[in-house]
Design an enzyme around this catalytic site. Structure first.
Site, PDB file in Angstrom:
ATOM      1  N   TYR A 153       7.085   2.459   0.089  1.00 41.26           N
ATOM      2  CA  TYR A 153       6.226   1.706  -0.824  1.00 41.26           C
ATOM      3  C   TYR A 153       5.864   2.608  -1.999  1.00 41.26           C
ATOM      4  O   TYR A 153       5.852   3.839  -1.882  1.00 41.26           O
ATOM      5  CB  TYR A 153       4.972   1.167  -0.128  1.00 41.26           C
ATOM      6  CG  TYR A 153       4.134   2.180   0.604  1.00 41.26           C
ATOM      7  CD1 TYR A 153       3.162   2.944  -0.050  1.00 41.26           C
ATOM      8  CD2 TYR A 153       4.283   2.364   1.973  1.00 41.26           C
ATOM      9  CE1 TYR A 153       2.382   3.846   0.630  1.00 41.26           C
ATOM     10  CE2 TYR A 153       3.504   3.272   2.670  1.00 41.26           C
ATOM     11  CZ  TYR A 153       2.554   4.016   1.998  1.00 41.26           C
ATOM     12  OH  TYR A 153       1.789   4.925   2.674  1.00 41.26           O
ATOM     13  N   ARG A 185      -2.967   9.904  -0.805  1.00 44.01           N
ATOM     14  CA  ARG A 185      -4.085  10.464  -0.040  1.00 44.01           C
ATOM     15  C   ARG A 185      -4.955  11.386  -0.896  1.00 44.01           C
ATOM     16  O   ARG A 185      -6.182  11.330  -0.844  1.00 44.01           O
ATOM     17  CB  ARG A 185      -3.533  11.228   1.175  1.00 44.01           C
ATOM     18  CG  ARG A 185      -4.579  11.712   2.158  1.00 44.01           C
ATOM     19  CD  ARG A 185      -3.907  12.338   3.367  1.00 44.01           C
ATOM     20  NE  ARG A 185      -3.101  11.381   4.098  1.00 44.01           N
ATOM     21  CZ  ARG A 185      -3.528  10.633   5.107  1.00 44.01           C
ATOM     22  NH1 ARG A 185      -4.779  10.725   5.505  1.00 44.01           N
ATOM     23  NH2 ARG A 185      -2.710   9.789   5.717  1.00 44.01           N
ATOM     24  N   ASP A 245      -9.645  10.232  13.557  1.00 46.95           N
ATOM     25  CA  ASP A 245      -8.689  10.848  14.481  1.00 46.95           C
ATOM     26  C   ASP A 245      -9.360  11.700  15.545  1.00 46.95           C
ATOM     27  O   ASP A 245      -8.779  11.931  16.607  1.00 46.95           O
ATOM     28  CB  ASP A 245      -7.682  11.714  13.711  1.00 46.95           C
ATOM     29  CG  ASP A 245      -6.602  10.886  13.033  1.00 46.95           C
ATOM     30  OD1 ASP A 245      -6.530   9.670  13.288  1.00 46.95           O
ATOM     31  OD2 ASP A 245      -5.809  11.465  12.258  1.00 46.95           O
TER      32      ASP A 245
END
Length: 382
Positions: free
Chosen positions: A204, A105, A281
């Site tokens: 991952y 991120r 969001d």
């Protein structure tokens, strides 16, 4: 005519959705200022998955090379029986165009921030917004401003959403999630979904030899919403103590972990009012079971800039944005909610589902990607 040309656009929130919107508007000649309450642009959390639908937007905004340098190209998604440690199937992602990638991120926010700076976006850090006025103005640390358009990209607890409508209450889903990273060099570039009764883990790889871990457990005990709640790694390990050796080894390497409660929020009924709009969001929080939170926000940002650009009337543009985006978001969130159930099956349902995955992996290895064609193949830039 580029109707964004010369418009003054304020974006509240310097996360992925906000910076993507800033770049999309700036590239259409708007004057853009991002107001971020943190002292720096940084990525709280850990990894995320940029699926082809999100990558198309980033590519269109000129970030193809930067994204390729930042993210790990995904080869496959691999469902696992967490209890036995056995692989159930392998569904290829290598043929996706654009590529499906795993990103940190913070790295994605950094490349977006650099692109925004190169396109003239102003970023006001340490700027907490308060005191909205009825005329669309708001108070900043430097004084009162009145943009032509104010975009709320300020997340779950959006202050901009409050200027549009009263948010519906959220409810606890009965699930909590842990987020962690470990060093695991040479990890295969795949997303593994380790499924167990009432629990699952997704792992991952990220750049710099890191492995991203998100673990979810069904429980009645409530955990505070948000990513900033540290927990004892022993609690995470205890929740998966009966799983196979490989998963236990991965979780055994966790030194720092955050825990948060998963809450389901209704998709906002109204995404705009007057000169205000919301995205990501702030409009539609999603559970982390389809890897679409960031991708939907990226799509929102591009469509919002395009709809405003195509319409001289801001009101018409904002109406078009909500009309285009809301049905797609509702469908994606419903799919994420369904995965929350499918990953946690037990008993006979679990055995039948796992047998089905084995058969699908052998006779229809493209079925996973084909089933999500409506999601991954969608192109908001077309």
């Amino acid at each position: 005519m580029w109707h964004n040309a010369g418009r003054n656009v304020a974006i509240i929130g310097g996360g992925i959705g906000g910076l993507t919107a800033a770049l999309a508007f700036a590239r259409r000649d708007a004057h853009v200022t991002v107001y971020e309450q943190a002292p720096a642009l940084s990525g709280i959390g850990a990894g995320l998955q940029i699926t082809p639908n999100g990558a198309r937007v980033l590519n269109r905004l000129g970030l193809t090379d930067a994204l390729a340098a930042t993210g790990v190209k995904a080869a496959a998604v691999v469902p696992m029986d967490a209890l036995s440690g056995r692989q159930l199937a392998r569904f290829d992602l290598g043929g996706q165009n654009p590529a499906y990638r795993f990103c940190h991120r913070a790295a994605l926010i950094d490349l977006l921030g650099r692109a925004c700076a190169a396109n003239g976006v102003q970023v006001e850090l340490g700027s907490r917004i308060a005191a909205f006025g009825p005329d669309g103005s708001f108070q900043t640390a430097a004084g009162r401003v009145k943009p032509d358009l104010t975009i709320g990209a300020d997340g779950l607890h959006s202050v901009v959403r409050g200027q549009i409508s009263k948010p519906a209450p959220a409810f606890f889903t009965g699930q909590v999630a842990w987020r962690a990273m470990i060093q695991l060099p040479d990890a295969e570039p795949i997303a593994r979904i380790w499924m167990a009764p009432g629990r699952h883990v997704v792992t991952y790889p990220l750049s710099k030899g890191r492995l991203n871990i998100v673990a979810v457990q069904a429980r009645s005990q409530w955990a505070q919403e948000g990513w900033h709640n540290p927990d004892d790694p022993g609690n995470l390990r205890a929740a998966f103590a009966d799983t196979g050796w490989e998963l236990k080894s991965i979780l055994g390497a966790v030194e720092d972990v955050n825990l948060w409660g998963l809450f389901r929020h209704p998709v906002a009924a109204h995404w705009r009012a007057g000169s205000y709009a919301i995205l990501g969001d702030a409009a539609h929080p999603t559970l982390p079971f389809l890897a679409q939170g960031a991708n939907l926000a990226i799509e929102d940002a591009f469509v919002l800039a395009r709809c405003c650009n195509e319409n001289a009337s801001l009101d018409v543009g904002l109406a078009a944005y909500q009309s285009v985006r809301r049905p797609r978001v509702v469908r994606a969130i419903a799919a994420a909610n369904a995965n929350a159930v499918n990953y946690h099956l037990s008993g006979m349902k679990r055995r039948v589902a796992h047998a089905g995955l084995r058969v699908m992996g052998r006779v229809a290895p493209d079925a996973f990607v084909n089933r999500l064609g409506w999601l991954y193949d969608h192109d908001v830039t077309a």
